[in-house]
Scaffold this motif. Structure first.
Motif, PDB file in Angstrom:
ATOM      1  N   GLY A  39       0.819  -1.200   0.000  1.00 51.54           N
ATOM      2  CA  GLY A  39       0.000   0.000   0.000  1.00 51.54           C
ATOM      3  C   GLY A  39       0.854   1.253   0.000  1.00 51.54           C
ATOM      4  O   GLY A  39       2.007   1.236   0.403  1.00 51.54           O
ATOM      5  N   ILE A  40       0.272   2.336  -0.474  1.00 48.95           N
ATOM      6  CA  ILE A  40       0.914   3.638  -0.496  1.00 48.95           C
ATOM      7  C   ILE A  40       0.106   4.549   0.409  1.00 48.95           C
ATOM      8  O   ILE A  40      -1.114   4.644   0.257  1.00 48.95           O
ATOM      9  CB  ILE A  40       0.935   4.210  -1.924  1.00 48.95           C
ATOM     10  CG1 ILE A  40       1.634   3.249  -2.878  1.00 48.95           C
ATOM     11  CG2 ILE A  40       1.605   5.572  -1.949  1.00 48.95           C
ATOM     12  CD1 ILE A  40       1.396   3.567  -4.329  1.00 48.95           C
ATOM     13  N   ARG A  41       0.757   5.204   1.331  1.00 51.32           N
ATOM     14  CA  ARG A  41       0.046   6.071   2.260  1.00 51.32           C
ATOM     15  C   ARG A  41      -0.015   7.491   1.712  1.00 51.32           C
ATOM     16  O   ARG A  41       0.995   8.063   1.323  1.00 51.32           O
ATOM     17  CB  ARG A  41       0.741   6.068   3.609  1.00 51.32           C
ATOM     18  CG  ARG A  41      -0.085   6.773   4.639  1.00 51.32           C
ATOM     19  CD  ARG A  41       0.325   6.396   6.011  1.00 51.32           C
ATOM     20  NE  ARG A  41      -0.579   7.109   6.903  1.00 51.32           N
ATOM     21  CZ  ARG A  41      -0.845   6.751   8.104  1.00 51.32           C
ATOM     22  NH1 ARG A  41      -0.277   5.682   8.597  1.00 51.32           N
ATOM     23  NH2 ARG A  41      -1.666   7.434   8.853  1.00 51.32           N
ATOM     24  N   PHE A  42      -1.210   8.050   1.676  1.00 46.17           N
ATOM     25  CA  PHE A  42      -1.458   9.429   1.295  1.00 46.17           C
ATOM     26  C   PHE A  42      -2.100  10.113   2.488  1.00 46.17           C
ATOM     27  O   PHE A  42      -3.292   9.937   2.735  1.00 46.17           O
ATOM     28  CB  PHE A  42      -2.407   9.528   0.094  1.00 46.17           C
ATOM     29  CG  PHE A  42      -1.773   9.159  -1.212  1.00 46.17           C
ATOM     30  CD1 PHE A  42      -0.937  10.031  -1.875  1.00 46.17           C
ATOM     31  CD2 PHE A  42      -2.023   7.925  -1.786  1.00 46.17           C
ATOM     32  CE1 PHE A  42      -0.358   9.690  -3.080  1.00 46.17           C
ATOM     33  CE2 PHE A  42      -1.450   7.572  -2.991  1.00 46.17           C
ATOM     34  CZ  PHE A  42      -0.615   8.452  -3.632  1.00 46.17           C
ATOM     35  N   GLY A  43      -1.320  10.847   3.245  1.00 38.82           N
ATOM     36  CA  GLY A  43      -1.861  11.486   4.440  1.00 38.82           C
ATOM     37  C   GLY A  43      -2.337  10.432   5.412  1.00 38.82           C
ATOM     38  O   GLY A  43      -1.564   9.609   5.870  1.00 38.82           O
ATOM     39  N   ARG A  44      -3.620  10.437   5.704  1.00 39.00           N
ATOM     40  CA  ARG A  44      -4.184   9.473   6.647  1.00 39.00           C
ATOM     41  C   ARG A  44      -4.835   8.285   5.961  1.00 39.00           C
ATOM     42  O   ARG A  44      -5.399   7.420   6.616  1.00 39.00           O
ATOM     43  CB  ARG A  44      -5.208  10.184   7.535  1.00 39.00           C
ATOM     44  CG  ARG A  44      -4.556  11.208   8.452  1.00 39.00           C
ATOM     45  CD  ARG A  44      -5.569  11.983   9.244  1.00 39.00           C
ATOM     46  NE  ARG A  44      -6.469  11.099   9.981  1.00 39.00           N
ATOM     47  CZ  ARG A  44      -7.506  11.515  10.679  1.00 39.00           C
ATOM     48  NH1 ARG A  44      -7.783  12.805  10.737  1.00 39.00           N
ATOM     49  NH2 ARG A  44      -8.264  10.660  11.313  1.00 39.00           N
TER      50      ARG A  44
END
Length: 64
Positions: A39-44
């Motif tokens: 997965g790639i985290r974007f902010g929260r």
């Protein structure tokens, strides 16, 4: 440091993945946090490449 590979597939939300896999969103979060699903985290929030979801499903499918 960020990797320099281009994103050539769709990024799916946790809700989209949960609906596709017919599991809860919490299950998808657990898979991402454990490293079983990239997965790639974007902010929260997280996004997952559609190809990563397909690869995961192939790896856990019976008979493959």
């Amino acid at each position: 440091m960020a990797q320099n590979r281009p994103i050539t597939t769709n990024l799916l939300t946790v809700a989209e993945i949960a609906a596709q896999m017919r599991v809860s969103k919490m299950t998808v979060y657990r898979l991402v946090r454990s490293g079983a699903l990239n997965g790639i985290r974007f902010g929260r929030s997280y996004r997952v490449r559609e190809t990563d979801v397909q690869e995961y499903l192939k790896s856990v499918s019976p008979g493959h």
